[in-house]
Design a protein around this motif. Structure first.
Motif, PDB file in Angstrom:
ATOM      1  N   HIS A 136     -19.209  -2.046 -23.283  1.00  0.00           N
ATOM      2  CA  HIS A 136     -19.407  -3.183 -24.181  1.00  0.00           C
ATOM      3  C   HIS A 136     -18.550  -4.375 -23.755  1.00  0.00           C
ATOM      4  CE1 HIS A 136     -20.705  -0.135 -27.478  1.00  0.00           C
ATOM      5  NE2 HIS A 136     -21.705  -0.455 -26.670  1.00  0.00           N
ATOM      6  N   LEU A 137     -17.367  -4.069 -23.224  1.00  0.00           N
ATOM      7  CA  LEU A 137     -16.490  -5.137 -22.756  1.00  0.00           C
ATOM      8  C   LEU A 137     -17.130  -5.881 -21.584  1.00  0.00           C
ATOM      9  CD1 LEU A 137     -13.702  -5.953 -23.784  1.00  0.00           C
ATOM     10  CD2 LEU A 137     -12.694  -4.710 -21.909  1.00  0.00           C
ATOM     11  N   MET A 138     -17.756  -5.151 -20.671  1.00  0.00           N
ATOM     12  CA  MET A 138     -18.432  -5.775 -19.538  1.00  0.00           C
ATOM     13  C   MET A 138     -19.629  -6.590 -20.002  1.00  0.00           C
ATOM     14  SD  MET A 138     -18.303  -2.627 -16.795  1.00  0.00           S
ATOM     15  CE  MET A 138     -19.316  -3.538 -15.620  1.00  0.00           C
ATOM     16  N   LEU A 139     -20.398  -6.090 -20.979  1.00  0.00           N
ATOM     17  CA  LEU A 139     -21.542  -6.845 -21.504  1.00  0.00           C
ATOM     18  C   LEU A 139     -21.086  -8.147 -22.161  1.00  0.00           C
ATOM     19  CD1 LEU A 139     -23.664  -3.954 -23.069  1.00  0.00           C
ATOM     20  CD2 LEU A 139     -24.181  -5.241 -20.992  1.00  0.00           C
ATOM     21  N   MET A 140     -19.995  -8.066 -22.907  1.00  0.00           N
ATOM     22  CA  MET A 140     -19.491  -9.277 -23.562  1.00  0.00           C
ATOM     23  C   MET A 140     -18.940 -10.267 -22.546  1.00  0.00           C
ATOM     24  SD  MET A 140     -17.654  -7.852 -26.990  1.00  0.00           S
ATOM     25  CE  MET A 140     -17.224  -9.521 -27.425  1.00  0.00           C
ATOM     26  N   SER A 141     -18.248  -9.722 -21.535  1.00  0.00           N
ATOM     27  CA  SER A 141     -17.724 -10.612 -20.501  1.00  0.00           C
ATOM     28  C   SER A 141     -18.855 -11.316 -19.756  1.00  0.00           C
ATOM     29  CB  SER A 141     -16.866  -9.805 -19.521  1.00  0.00           C
ATOM     30  OG  SER A 141     -16.398 -10.614 -18.471  1.00  0.00           O
TER      31      SER A 141
ATOM     32  N   PHE B 142     -23.524  -3.988 -30.612  1.00  0.00           N
ATOM     33  CA  PHE B 142     -23.516  -4.944 -29.504  1.00  0.00           C
ATOM     34  C   PHE B 142     -24.929  -5.148 -28.938  1.00  0.00           C
ATOM     35  CE2 PHE B 142     -19.426  -2.917 -29.844  1.00  0.00           C
ATOM     36  CZ  PHE B 142     -18.547  -3.988 -29.781  1.00  0.00           C
ATOM     37  N   PHE B 143     -25.935  -5.013 -29.812  1.00  0.00           N
ATOM     38  CA  PHE B 143     -27.321  -5.181 -29.377  1.00  0.00           C
ATOM     39  C   PHE B 143     -27.563  -6.603 -28.859  1.00  0.00           C
ATOM     40  CE2 PHE B 143     -31.584  -6.661 -30.588  1.00  0.00           C
ATOM     41  CZ  PHE B 143     -32.355  -5.823 -29.786  1.00  0.00           C
ATOM     42  N   THR B 144     -26.945  -7.593 -29.506  1.00  0.00           N
ATOM     43  CA  THR B 144     -27.155  -8.983 -29.093  1.00  0.00           C
ATOM     44  C   THR B 144     -26.575  -9.271 -27.714  1.00  0.00           C
ATOM     45  OG1 THR B 144     -25.141  -9.588 -30.278  1.00  0.00           O
ATOM     46  CG2 THR B 144     -27.222  -9.833 -31.457  1.00  0.00           C
ATOM     47  N   PHE B 145     -25.693  -8.383 -27.225  1.00  0.00           N
ATOM     48  CA  PHE B 145     -25.096  -8.596 -25.907  1.00  0.00           C
ATOM     49  C   PHE B 145     -25.770  -7.761 -24.824  1.00  0.00           C
ATOM     50  CE2 PHE B 145     -21.704  -9.313 -29.034  1.00  0.00           C
ATOM     51  CZ  PHE B 145     -21.436 -10.657 -28.760  1.00  0.00           C
TER      52      PHE B 145
ATOM     53  N   ALA C 257     -21.869 -11.900 -20.968  1.00  0.00           N
ATOM     54  CA  ALA C 257     -22.470 -12.878 -21.882  1.00  0.00           C
ATOM     55  C   ALA C 257     -21.595 -14.118 -22.000  1.00  0.00           C
ATOM     56  CB  ALA C 257     -22.672 -12.239 -23.255  1.00  0.00           C
ATOM     57  N   TYR C 258     -20.280 -13.922 -22.006  1.00  0.00           N
ATOM     58  CA  TYR C 258     -19.365 -15.053 -22.091  1.00  0.00           C
ATOM     59  C   TYR C 258     -19.471 -15.946 -20.852  1.00  0.00           C
ATOM     60  CZ  TYR C 258     -14.934 -17.531 -22.755  1.00  0.00           C
ATOM     61  OH  TYR C 258     -13.986 -18.495 -22.917  1.00  0.00           O
ATOM     62  N   THR C 259     -19.566 -15.291 -19.672  1.00  0.00           N
ATOM     63  CA  THR C 259     -19.714 -16.055 -18.427  1.00  0.00           C
ATOM     64  C   THR C 259     -21.026 -16.844 -18.415  1.00  0.00           C
ATOM     65  OG1 THR C 259     -18.438 -14.368 -17.243  1.00  0.00           O
ATOM     66  CG2 THR C 259     -19.779 -15.870 -15.925  1.00  0.00           C
ATOM     67  N   ASN C 260     -22.124 -16.186 -18.819  1.00  0.00           N
ATOM     68  CA  ASN C 260     -23.424 -16.880 -18.849  1.00  0.00           C
ATOM     69  C   ASN C 260     -23.405 -18.034 -19.835  1.00  0.00           C
ATOM     70  OD1 ASN C 260     -24.381 -15.043 -16.989  1.00  0.00           O
ATOM     71  ND2 ASN C 260     -25.271 -13.689 -18.532  1.00  0.00           N
ATOM     72  N   LEU C 261     -22.720 -17.851 -20.945  1.00  0.00           N
ATOM     73  CA  LEU C 261     -22.639 -18.922 -21.937  1.00  0.00           C
ATOM     74  C   LEU C 261     -21.879 -20.121 -21.390  1.00  0.00           C
ATOM     75  CD1 LEU C 261     -23.170 -19.888 -24.818  1.00  0.00           C
ATOM     76  CD2 LEU C 261     -21.058 -18.765 -25.523  1.00  0.00           C
ATOM     77  N   ASN C 262     -20.792 -19.858 -20.669  1.00  0.00           N
ATOM     78  CA  ASN C 262     -20.036 -20.971 -20.081  1.00  0.00           C
ATOM     79  C   ASN C 262     -20.851 -21.707 -19.030  1.00  0.00           C
ATOM     80  OD1 ASN C 262     -17.745 -20.615 -21.618  1.00  0.00           O
ATOM     81  ND2 ASN C 262     -16.788 -19.190 -20.167  1.00  0.00           N
TER      82      ASN C 262
ATOM     83  N   ALA D 254     -14.154 -13.400 -30.756  1.00  0.00           N
ATOM     84  CA  ALA D 254     -13.639 -12.490 -31.780  1.00  0.00           C
ATOM     85  C   ALA D 254     -13.898 -11.034 -31.406  1.00  0.00           C
ATOM     86  CB  ALA D 254     -14.273 -12.814 -33.130  1.00  0.00           C
ATOM     87  N   MET D 255     -15.113 -10.772 -30.904  1.00  0.00           N
ATOM     88  CA  MET D 255     -15.432  -9.407 -30.521  1.00  0.00           C
ATOM     89  C   MET D 255     -14.615  -8.969 -29.304  1.00  0.00           C
ATOM     90  SD  MET D 255     -17.506  -8.409 -32.800  1.00  0.00           S
ATOM     91  CE  MET D 255     -18.045  -6.877 -32.084  1.00  0.00           C
ATOM     92  N   TYR D 256     -14.381  -9.872 -28.392  1.00  0.00           N
ATOM     93  CA  TYR D 256     -13.581  -9.561 -27.207  1.00  0.00           C
ATOM     94  C   TYR D 256     -12.147  -9.212 -27.618  1.00  0.00           C
ATOM     95  CZ  TYR D 256     -11.534 -10.081 -22.561  1.00  0.00           C
ATOM     96  OH  TYR D 256     -10.879  -9.853 -21.395  1.00  0.00           O
TER      97      TYR D 256
END
Length: 390
Positions: free
Chosen positions: A150-155, A124-127, A157-162, A198-200
């Protein structure tokens, strides 16, 4: 020389390769001869190289294809071993001028060796996870132990992407009349979005499996405890059924039980049931304050129901012994023996779990005598009951 069959292996980082065409070079691994062996056809190989070759490829020499037998045609080459051990070479690391033999080179720790093992990035380096590990096993262990992080990092990243997508969409709407159409569609944002989703989903599945495993482990622990209880019950029942009519009653926490009986004179304590024989009569003992004089303890026995009551002779006829056991000296034991009386209701066949009428002594021993003579040891009183049929 059959070059098609030779397998070339890289030499160790700390050992200098031998010169080309050196007589001390193994034709198989192309490195210094290690534990040199000489074949009957006159060729030298490393011990492991020639043995592995003959087992894996064929039973022929790798150089001239002459048949070889590992038990008769291969011999240790001690002369070459001594020659190699005397060959000295310079340490391959820049700045180190030490000359060592090949044997010494294997154990040489060079201070100028600046190479470091390459570390692996977290999956999860990219996140935004900056963890680095030395092996894939360490990375996998880190991923399984930090699912929530990792779940918080992905969440995030998902929020920032939106947010970026919304901002980009509004700006595109404002300027779409001024900007020319793109030459080709930019799908990087969509790919990132799909990857995050997919990762989420994968993390959600892993978390669910972890929760299911915790539930399974909890249920297994509960079943194990229940089995332990059942096993202990079976052991106790077996011990009581095969005790031969002799039962040792260890009354633990005796002072607390005595205080309870003093506060409530109707309070009684019963022992477990025990048998005169595996298929014989069943009895239990009773301890309580004397209803006539509360300064005394009463000790009695009761007949209990058993599986084979209908096969026994009634009323019960036998001998009963009651003993208060002294923990230090059996000389001070207080023992009373009595014969049963068939005319008493206490020895008739019980129609309930236990015959309500007991038989024994309502004033067996003074309470003060229990403590003054040391019958109570470690807050425990021991009583021995022996029932014998006649």
């Amino acid at each position: 020389m059959s070059s098609e069959k030779l397998q070339v292996q890289q030499s160790s980082n700390n050992i200098v390769d031998p010169p080309e065409e050196s007589p001390y070079t193994c034709p198989v691994c192309l490195s210094w001869l290690k534990d040199p062996m000489l074949t009957s056809c006159g060729h030298r190989f490393c011990k492991n190289c020639i043995e592995s070759w003959l087992e894996r490829e064929s039973s022929c020499c790798p150089i001239d294809n002459i048949p070889l037998r590992s038990d008769k045609d291969i011999f240790p080459d001690n002369f070459t071993r001594r020659e190699i051990s005397q060959q000295k070479t310079k340490c391959p690391n820049i700045g180190c001028n030490i000359e060592l033999t090949i044997v010494e080179m294997e154990s040489h720790i060079c201070p100028f060796d600046l190479t470091e093992p390459k570390q692996l990035d977290c999956t999860f380096f990219t996140f935004g996870c900056n963890f680095k590990g030395n092996s894939t096993e360490e990375i996998d262990r880190h991923s399984s132990e930090n699912i929530q992080q990792h779940l918080m990092l992905m969440s995030q990243a998902y929020t920032n992407l939106n947010i970026r997508k919304s901002s980009s969409a509004s700006k595109t709407e404002e300027s779409k009349l001024w900007d020319p159409p793109p030459k080709e569609n930019d799908t990087s944002t969509d790919k990132s979005h799909e990857l995050i989703r997919a990762m989420y989903e994968r993390l959600i599945i892993l978390e669910q499996r972890t929760h299911e495993q915790e539930i399974t482990c909890r249920n297994l622990r509960k079943e194990i405890n229940e089995l332990k209880t059942i096993n202990q019950t079976i052991i106790n029942d077996t011990r009581q059924q095969f005790c031969g009519g002799i039962y040792i009653w260890s009354i633990s926490d005796f002072r607390s039980k005595l205080d309870t009986m003093i506060k409530d004179h109707n309070k009684m304590y019963y022992s477990e049931g025990f048998f005169t024989s595996p298929f014989g009569y069943r009895f239990c003992a009773r301890l309580n304050l004397s209803p006539k004089n509360p300064d005394f303890l009463g000790l009695l026995v009761h007949v209990m129901q058993s599986t084979h009551n209908n096969c026994l002779d009634w009323p019960f006829n036998g001998k009963i012994s009651l003993t208060i056991v002294h923990p230090m000296n059996s000389y001070y034991n207080i023992k009373e023996t009595m014969m049963t009386r068939p005319d008493l209701e206490a020895f008739q066949q019980p129609h309930k779990l236990m015959n309500p009428l007991g038989f024994g002594y309502t004033e067996f021993i003074l309470i003060d005598e229990l403590f003054s003579k040391g019958f109570v040891h470690n807050n425990c009183l021991t009583v021995k009951i022996q029932v014998q049929t006649v």
